[in-house]
Design a protein around this motif. Sequence first.
Motif, PDB file in Angstrom:
ATOM      1  N   GLU A   1       0.682  -1.129   0.051  1.00 55.74           N
ATOM      2  CA  GLU A   1      -0.251   0.130   0.436  1.00 55.74           C
ATOM      3  C   GLU A   1       1.281   1.484   0.057  1.00 55.74           C
ATOM      4  O   GLU A   1       0.425   1.958  -0.677  1.00 55.74           O
ATOM      5  CB  GLU A   1      -0.693   0.201   0.781  1.00 55.74           C
ATOM      6  CG  GLU A   1      -2.304   0.069   1.377  1.00 55.74           C
ATOM      7  CD  GLU A   1      -2.878   0.119   2.258  1.00 55.74           C
ATOM      8  OE1 GLU A   1      -3.859   0.906   2.210  1.00 55.74           O
ATOM      9  OE2 GLU A   1      -3.145  -0.361   2.873  1.00 55.74           O
ATOM     10  N   ASP A   2       2.061   1.240   0.467  1.00 55.45           N
ATOM     11  CA  ASP A   2       2.448   2.469   1.033  1.00 55.45           C
ATOM     12  C   ASP A   2       4.286   2.752  -0.611  1.00 55.45           C
ATOM     13  O   ASP A   2       4.657   3.145   0.187  1.00 55.45           O
ATOM     14  CB  ASP A   2       3.093   2.564   2.310  1.00 55.45           C
ATOM     15  CG  ASP A   2       2.139   1.965   2.892  1.00 55.45           C
ATOM     16  OD1 ASP A   2       1.019   3.009   2.946  1.00 55.45           O
ATOM     17  OD2 ASP A   2       2.476   1.750   4.648  1.00 55.45           O
ATOM     18  N   THR A   3       4.028   2.142  -1.291  1.00 56.56           N
ATOM     19  CA  THR A   3       4.961   2.081  -2.160  1.00 56.56           C
ATOM     20  C   THR A   3       4.338   2.650  -3.411  1.00 56.56           C
ATOM     21  O   THR A   3       2.972   2.798  -3.457  1.00 56.56           O
ATOM     22  CB  THR A   3       5.766   1.060  -2.579  1.00 56.56           C
ATOM     23  OG1 THR A   3       3.981   0.279  -3.707  1.00 56.56           O
ATOM     24  CG2 THR A   3       5.841   0.285  -1.816  1.00 56.56           C
ATOM     25  N   ALA A   4       4.630   3.173  -4.396  1.00 52.70           N
ATOM     26  CA  ALA A   4       4.624   3.583  -5.820  1.00 52.70           C
ATOM     27  C   ALA A   4       3.607   2.524  -6.468  1.00 52.70           C
ATOM     28  O   ALA A   4       2.542   2.518  -7.009  1.00 52.70           O
ATOM     29  CB  ALA A   4       5.409   3.497  -6.741  1.00 52.70           C
TER      30      ALA A   4
ATOM     31  N   THR B   1       8.328   0.831  -9.656  1.00 55.31           N
ATOM     32  CA  THR B   1       6.879   0.454  -8.501  1.00 55.31           C
ATOM     33  C   THR B   1       7.368   0.099  -6.961  1.00 55.31           C
ATOM     34  O   THR B   1       6.361   0.464  -6.257  1.00 55.31           O
ATOM     35  CB  THR B   1       6.463  -1.115  -9.007  1.00 55.31           C
ATOM     36  OG1 THR B   1       7.981  -1.803  -8.767  1.00 55.31           O
ATOM     37  CG2 THR B   1       6.194  -0.832  -9.790  1.00 55.31           C
ATOM     38  N   GLY B   2       8.674   0.138  -6.156  1.00 56.32           N
ATOM     39  CA  GLY B   2       9.297   0.121  -5.138  1.00 56.32           C
ATOM     40  C   GLY B   2       9.533   1.145  -4.313  1.00 56.32           C
ATOM     41  O   GLY B   2       9.379   0.499  -3.424  1.00 56.32           O
ATOM     42  N   MET B   3       8.586   2.099  -5.091  1.00 60.77           N
ATOM     43  CA  MET B   3       9.683   3.820  -4.716  1.00 60.77           C
ATOM     44  C   MET B   3       8.813   3.998  -3.080  1.00 60.77           C
ATOM     45  O   MET B   3       7.525   3.850  -3.227  1.00 60.77           O
ATOM     46  CB  MET B   3       9.982   4.874  -4.431  1.00 60.77           C
ATOM     47  CG  MET B   3       9.930   5.845  -4.707  1.00 60.77           C
ATOM     48  SD  MET B   3       9.878   7.223  -5.595  1.00 60.77           S
ATOM     49  CE  MET B   3      11.839   7.181  -6.523  1.00 60.77           C
ATOM     50  N   ASP B   4       8.516   4.483  -1.925  1.00 60.54           N
ATOM     51  CA  ASP B   4       8.236   4.085  -0.869  1.00 60.54           C
ATOM     52  C   ASP B   4       7.269   5.542  -1.342  1.00 60.54           C
ATOM     53  O   ASP B   4       7.779   6.210  -1.931  1.00 60.54           O
ATOM     54  CB  ASP B   4       9.009   5.298   0.585  1.00 60.54           C
ATOM     55  CG  ASP B   4       8.306   5.205   1.276  1.00 60.54           C
ATOM     56  OD1 ASP B   4       8.241   4.163   2.367  1.00 60.54           O
ATOM     57  OD2 ASP B   4       8.126   6.635   2.405  1.00 60.54           O
ATOM     58  N   SER B   5       6.017   5.627  -1.051  1.00 57.19           N
ATOM     59  CA  SER B   5       5.157   6.903  -1.463  1.00 57.19           C
ATOM     60  C   SER B   5       5.286   8.495  -1.044  1.00 57.19           C
ATOM     61  O   SER B   5       5.253   8.959  -1.397  1.00 57.19           O
ATOM     62  CB  SER B   5       3.655   6.612  -1.125  1.00 57.19           C
ATOM     63  OG  SER B   5       3.761   5.941   0.774  1.00 57.19           O
ATOM     64  N   GLU B   6       6.232   7.971   0.386  1.00 55.18           N
ATOM     65  CA  GLU B   6       6.426   9.574   0.692  1.00 55.18           C
ATOM     66  C   GLU B   6       7.795  10.089  -0.372  1.00 55.18           C
ATOM     67  O   GLU B   6       7.687  11.055  -0.974  1.00 55.18           O
ATOM     68  CB  GLU B   6       7.103   9.689   1.945  1.00 55.18           C
ATOM     69  CG  GLU B   6       6.077   8.645   3.229  1.00 55.18           C
ATOM     70  CD  GLU B   6       6.653   9.499   4.819  1.00 55.18           C
ATOM     71  OE1 GLU B   6       7.948   9.352   4.808  1.00 55.18           O
ATOM     72  OE2 GLU B   6       6.274   8.154   4.987  1.00 55.18           O
TER      73      GLU B   6
END
Lengths: 433, 433
Positions: B116-119, B197-202
């Motif tokens: 949920e918290d990734t790109a 895709t794996g980048m943190d959403s922040e």
Amino acid sequence: IDVNDFATVDERILDLHEADIADILDELNNAQAKVVYYRLSEELQADVLMELEEEVRERFIKSLTPTQIAEQLENLDSDDAVDILGELSQREQVEVIAEMEDDDAAELVDLLNYDEDTAGGLMQTEYIQARENWPVNRAVIELRRQAEEVDKVYTIYVVDAMDRLVGFLSLKSLLFASPKTAIGDICIRKNVISVPTGMDSEEVAKVMEKYNLVSVPVVSLQKKLVGRITIDDVVDVIKEEADKDFQMASGISEKVESNASVWRTSRARLPWLLIGLLGGILGAQVIGSFETTIGAVPALAFFIPLIAAMGGNVGVQSSAIVVQSIANGTSQFGSILSKVGKEALVGLLNGFICSVLIFLITFVLEDVTLGLTVSISLFTVIMFAAMFGTLVPLVLDKYKIDPALATGPFITTVNDVLGLFIYFMIGIMLYGI
Amino acid sequence: IDVNDFATVDERILDLHEADIADILDELNNAQAKVVYYRLSEELQADVLMELEEEVRERFIKSLTPTQIAEQLENLDSDDAVDILGELSQREQVEVIAEMEDDDAAELVDLLNYDEDTAGGLMQTEYIQARENWPVNRAVIELRRQAEEVDKVYTIYVVDAMDRLVGFLSLKSLLFASPKTAIGDICIRKNVISVPTGMDSEEVAKVMEKYNLVSVPVVSLQKKLVGRITIDDVVDVIKEEADKDFQMASGISEKVESNASVWRTSRARLPWLLIGLLGGILGAQVIGSFETTIGAVPALAFFIPLIAAMGGNVGVQSSAIVVQSIANGTSQFGSILSKVGKEALVGLLNGFICSVLIFLITFVLEDVTLGLTVSISLFTVIMFAAMFGTLVPLVLDKYKIDPALATGPFITTVNDVLGLFIYFMIGIMLYGI
């Protein structure tokens, strides 16, 4: 890098994204930055300028002559230009404006009149509009001309003969309509969301969030279209608002950048420290009035910080939740009473757990009377702090005072003093002094 | 309003903006809301559903059958659909997916795999792409077809034969190019920003802010284009992050909505209260070990809360600024040493002002020795708290622990205990006990 080696600069910097060029300029001194900056195309200059760190930009602008500043401002979007102009002194503003072309100057002078924190202060005058009586073929020509001035086109606005906003136009409908159709016949008039120039910028952010807009038109009192606000400016408003709430809750009374001067930073923090000081003196008075009690049972003094700290902690927790739900506008759910009721339950539960723990610990360390005194007063203080932490921000909000004020030292201080009073009163009763 | 009076409902509700319809449905019960909801067109249903308050949406979805849920999900953008699906139980998910069309189902199952918290968790699979070897005339036809599925088109992405992202296409260049030109010849290949895709959403939020993007393409490990993230989702991330920091600083350890259950709310707050309790017990130990000192000079006990509270307040102020500058990524300016140095100066100034004030007050109320003890220890405690409040978040950040942890009860508690120790040591020295 050697900034005077133009070939290397050109090759390694000019092709980068404006934000990355700005990152590089942030690290250079004024003279070096200027050399690189003037190697960029005019359009890229404007983009890079707005991406610089605020303090670097100010330093950079200050190193330019009024004529040079005027040149830079003419390249910028009007909202950015007026922000930079606003940071200059009155005298510098006049000098810079005198150097600008009449059109651009008049526009900026207009924009300078709006309060920074309103829709008028956020808006830019670069947008695309069509008149409802234009036929499609004329509109296409006019719009193409307008589009050269505007960086990002999100929406085409449609106005009537009096420049009043009447609707939106989709690019698609423009492409497939026959050349003689009037714009008024293909424009969307339903759900036209706009904001007045005087609307508070936080309100603008809420409107754009609610309706999921990437840009919103701004209208004057006479409903005339005067500008637009884009989502990137609103993201800044949201972040600043969150920062301000966080700082206020931490006892910092003015918005302060992390690079502000020592004097300004101190000044922003002093009001809350003085309130804390006052609270401490009141606390001293409370304890002083129970001097004989402490004389009789010195161990009562041991738990003074515990009672004070727990009251403060619980109060801050409760108020933080209320402050956030007010800020996010979700407070419509449930009445004030249900909120207070829920906080009372949470206080009851956590107060009970903490009280049982502290009773066991003080019972082992000292004796049963002290254990009872500390645990009963801790329970009372937690319950009270939970109620107080919920009610204060709600009441402040009702009287239009920023509820974030309540979260910080204010709640802590009041809970400290009252908590001590409760503690000693219970101590007197249980010890039968 | 009477929801079964269709004529009135149609007339007064159907023409409203989706966000306003959602506001009305928020106020109705499930049965009423369903009647109005099913009067809306399919497209409007999807829009309204995503505008409902989270708890209302959950309640509403729970009242539908798997087939009905599947129908609703097919209308939604993939990122919204997967969010709703993610809130259901494993068993419900399987039932709903079984009712969906194969294409849509496969897409959602793919998306469910991302955290949920990734790109990958934020992205939607609705976007517009052209292949670089397509001629313009074919691209226009393909893009028009794709555009029907996509709500808001911000950018057209260009991919190679392997579906790898190679550039962007502006609508303008597409309109003015000759029909036989290859897309690859008119696409912009410079400064193509994408996120994995794996980048943190922040991190995604920071990238979009830095480059002022309203949408960003998401690529897989093999650089294939797999989705896009739009600014509205990122605004939510920014707000949630700010909320989380604020709550953590207020001593609430898990993200809690204001409508969470009493039990969850209590649990989220308990860890910090227990730390506060521990601090209070340590404080009691410190005071207990100075019992003879208090016996000799009972007035020393009066100022225990003042010393404890001021240490906490100053520590929270200092750490709040550091936490914010870390969160905003502005900490690149100046080394750690210069930050600590500045906080020391601010502490010096505020500590001096507060100490002089408290000296005058205690001098008037009590005597000069107590005045000196309180003011000197207050000064020391403020200086120490300012340093400690600055260093702790910086150190936490260095070890990849969220520095917002430092702002709340943790700093307050440590400063309480150490402040008391400093206070009594200075008291012993000055009173010569």
